[in-house]
Design a protein around this motif. Structure first.
Motif, PDB file in Angstrom:
ATOM      1  N   PHE A  49     121.010  -9.382  34.375  1.00 27.15           N
ATOM      2  CA  PHE A  49     122.326  -8.463  34.437  1.00 27.15           C
ATOM      3  C   PHE A  49     123.058  -9.910  34.080  1.00 27.15           C
ATOM      4  O   PHE A  49     124.033 -10.198  32.753  1.00 27.15           O
ATOM      5  N   TYR A  50     122.744 -11.154  34.671  1.00 32.81           N
ATOM      6  CA  TYR A  50     124.015 -12.352  34.519  1.00 32.81           C
ATOM      7  C   TYR A  50     124.032 -12.900  33.649  1.00 32.81           C
ATOM      8  O   TYR A  50     125.820 -12.629  32.570  1.00 32.81           O
ATOM      9  N   THR A  51     122.592 -13.264  33.202  1.00 33.29           N
ATOM     10  CA  THR A  51     122.596 -13.648  31.499  1.00 33.29           C
ATOM     11  C   THR A  51     123.532 -13.036  30.571  1.00 33.29           C
ATOM     12  O   THR A  51     124.346 -13.577  29.503  1.00 33.29           O
ATOM     13  N   GLN A  52     123.121 -10.485  30.238  1.00 34.08           N
ATOM     14  CA  GLN A  52     123.589 -10.303  29.223  1.00 34.08           C
ATOM     15  C   GLN A  52     125.009 -10.515  29.749  1.00 34.08           C
ATOM     16  O   GLN A  52     125.781 -10.043  28.355  1.00 34.08           O
ATOM     17  N   ALA A  53     125.702  -9.727  31.160  1.00 41.01           N
ATOM     18  CA  ALA A  53     127.155  -9.825  30.874  1.00 41.01           C
ATOM     19  C   ALA A  53     127.874 -10.760  30.274  1.00 41.01           C
ATOM     20  O   ALA A  53     128.809 -10.920  29.848  1.00 41.01           O
ATOM     21  N   LYS A  54     127.693 -12.154  30.623  1.00 37.26           N
ATOM     22  CA  LYS A  54     128.699 -13.466  30.473  1.00 37.26           C
ATOM     23  C   LYS A  54     128.006 -13.337  28.402  1.00 37.26           C
ATOM     24  O   LYS A  54     129.367 -13.414  27.459  1.00 37.26           O
ATOM     25  N   LYS A  55     127.291 -12.345  27.948  1.00 33.82           N
ATOM     26  CA  LYS A  55     127.485 -12.721  26.521  1.00 33.82           C
ATOM     27  C   LYS A  55     127.907 -11.492  26.104  1.00 33.82           C
ATOM     28  O   LYS A  55     129.073 -12.315  25.184  1.00 33.82           O
ATOM     29  N   ILE A  56     127.888 -10.890  26.645  1.00 32.82           N
ATOM     30  CA  ILE A  56     129.077  -9.843  26.160  1.00 32.82           C
ATOM     31  C   ILE A  56     130.505 -10.103  26.069  1.00 32.82           C
ATOM     32  O   ILE A  56     131.183  -9.703  25.201  1.00 32.82           O
ATOM     33  N   VAL A  57     130.907 -10.794  27.335  1.00 35.12           N
ATOM     34  CA  VAL A  57     132.461 -11.079  27.700  1.00 35.12           C
ATOM     35  C   VAL A  57     132.594 -12.454  26.994  1.00 35.12           C
ATOM     36  O   VAL A  57     133.785 -12.873  26.714  1.00 35.12           O
ATOM     37  N   GLY A  58     131.845 -13.101  26.711  1.00 35.64           N
ATOM     38  CA  GLY A  58     131.853 -14.645  25.524  1.00 35.64           C
ATOM     39  C   GLY A  58     131.633 -15.472  26.598  1.00 35.64           C
ATOM     40  O   GLY A  58     132.882 -16.587  26.285  1.00 35.64           O
ATOM     41  N   GLY A  59     130.788 -15.815  27.692  1.00 37.01           N
ATOM     42  CA  GLY A  59     131.020 -16.589  28.936  1.00 37.01           C
ATOM     43  C   GLY A  59     131.446 -16.292  30.117  1.00 37.01           C
ATOM     44  O   GLY A  59     131.207 -15.400  30.073  1.00 37.01           O
TER      45      GLY A  59
END
Length: 448
Positions: A438-448
């Protein structure tokens, strides 16, 4: 109820610092959001919204009232559960059938602004075609994107904790403690399950709801996002969250996934595990209390729900609650019925018959005139909602302004939290794997 939202919040709690979405790449979005001078003089508008049958009935009443005053126009509508609403909206947009009137949420609005789907209402409000002259500034400020209004809040609410009073009484363990923290909530719901013989569980599994997780994060002194639109919580916060609910499932305090997967997907009473008698507690928004009470009455005319504050972070924790626009009414940037859509929006905000018809099912209105108008007609259930919002709006230490709006992709993060939560609850992922994913993908979704 005359001053449902105190103006002191605007100054004392720093609404002027509310971050717009300019930093999220929305500045420079060329506005196609200008009102057409060739707006059609007759026709049928369509509105799309999420909600319950109660909301549907109340909304259709306003359509009839509007038609009586504006016989050249009719309004039709479709409504869905929140779980499928955004897919339905996107399908309509993709087919070139964007609804004229669109119910909008602050977690999702930025992506539609970026796509230039919504009408800029700034000039329309300025010239009072939509009259917000007595509208609460805190609520209006909380609905802005890039310091611009693309949707009018139809009400304000706070997260709350609904519970089945009959089940609590039957359990024999006593009434829910006031000001429970998360540990108290875990202990109490576990005892509820035991007291009810294991056939009814203390609470549904709330691990997949971003509103709940946001409470958790804010109670730790953080917003979900930075002003630049990046993730502002840590992986540890996510792990603690998923682990909390995993332990509660193991203790049988919340509904196991084998049962939970058949309930609570729509966000309405129709598939609610609480209404179906499977759970006692539900964390959701205060304005939904009337719809859920109606759902409980449909099962048994004597069944009564209660509403208290959701769990706190405990001693020394930051306030997690904030006044949230329960939903917004937006207008399509491409509608050929722009003038009629503007007129309807103003109608439901200011017309006496429309205000009375809608009541507070979509939240406590931001207009002082509307709240004063509704006060004499509120039912006992509606008074419960109003008193809850009023008490929290006047609290010195239980609420704080949400200082950073959700960026584009906020809705996808919400969907991701739920998807990973289901995987963990269903045994497809461990807590540690789910947390990292979740943490990795959430960062990718919003750009960091």
């Amino acid at each position: 109820m005359n001053k449902m939202y105190h103006r002191r919040h605007v100054i004392k709690r720093g609404v002027s610092g509310l971050a717009g979405l300019a930093v999220f790449g929305l500045v420079g979005c060329e506005s196609s959001n200008t009102t057409s001078t060739a707006s059609a003089t007759s026709g049928a508008l369509n509105m799309l919204f999420w909600g319950s049958t109660t909301r549907d009935q109340l909304t259709k009443t306003t359509f009839d009232l509007f038609h009586k005053q504006n016989p050249a126009f009719t309004i039709t509508s479709e409504y869905y559960g929140f779980d499928v609403y955004w897919n339905k909206l996107n399908e309509l947009i993709a087919r070139g059938n964007t609804p004229d009137l669109i119910q909008m949420d602050m977690r999702y609005i930025a992506q539609y602004v970026r796509q230039k789907r919504l009408l800029d209402l700034t000039e329309i409000i300025y010239n009072q075609s939509i009259d917000l002259s007595d509208f609460d500034p805190l609520l209006l400020s909380s609905s802005k994107v890039n310091n611009t209004v693309y949707g009018i809040p139809l009400g304000g609410n706070y997260p709350s904790l609904f519970y089945d009073t009959e089940a609590v009484n039957k359990s024999g363990i006593g009434q829910p403690p006031e000001n429970m923290n998360w540990d108290d909530f875990s202990a109490y719901t576990t005892e509820l399950t035991k007291g009810l013989g294991g056939s009814v569980y203390g609470t549904l599994d709330g691990s997949g709801e971003l509103t709940n997780f946001e409470l958790w994060v804010r109670q730790r002194g953080k917003e979900l996002y930075t002003r630049e639109g990046h993730i502002n919580f840590r992986q540890e916060d996510v792990g603690d969250w998923y682990n909390y609910w995993s332990k509660l499932r193991d203790a049988r305090g919340c509904l196991p996934y084998s049962i939970q997967k058949g309930f609570d997907s729509s966000g309405t009473p129709s598939d609610s595990s609480m209404i179906k008698g499977k759970t006692v507690f539900l964390i959701t928004h205060s304005n939904l209390f009337e719809a859920y009470q109606n759902g409980a009455h449909a099962v048994s005319p004597t069944r009564k729900l209660g509403m208290i504050e959701p769990p706190t972070g405990g001693n020394g924790a930051s306030p997690g609650l904030y006044l949230k626009p329960s939903l917004l009414l937006s207008i399509s940037a491409t509608t050929k019925y722009s003038q009629a859509a503007i007129k309807y929006t103003n109608f439901i905000l200011n017309d006496v018959s429309a205000v009375k018809a809608l009541g507070i099912e979509r939240g406590i209105p931001g207009s002082t005139k509307a709240t004063n108008l509704l006060k004499p007609q509120l039912s006992t259930v509606q008074q419960t909602i109003a008193e809850y919002v009023f008490r929290l709006s006047n609290s010195e230490n239980k609420t704080s302004v949400k200082a950073v709006l959700d960026p584009p992709g906020g809705g996808q993060v919400a969907d991701l939290l739920k998807s990973i939560a289901h995987d963990i609850a269903g045994g497809k992922r461990s807590v540690s794997d789910g947390t990292q994913t979740f943490y990795t993908q959430a960062k990718k979704i919003v750009g960091g």
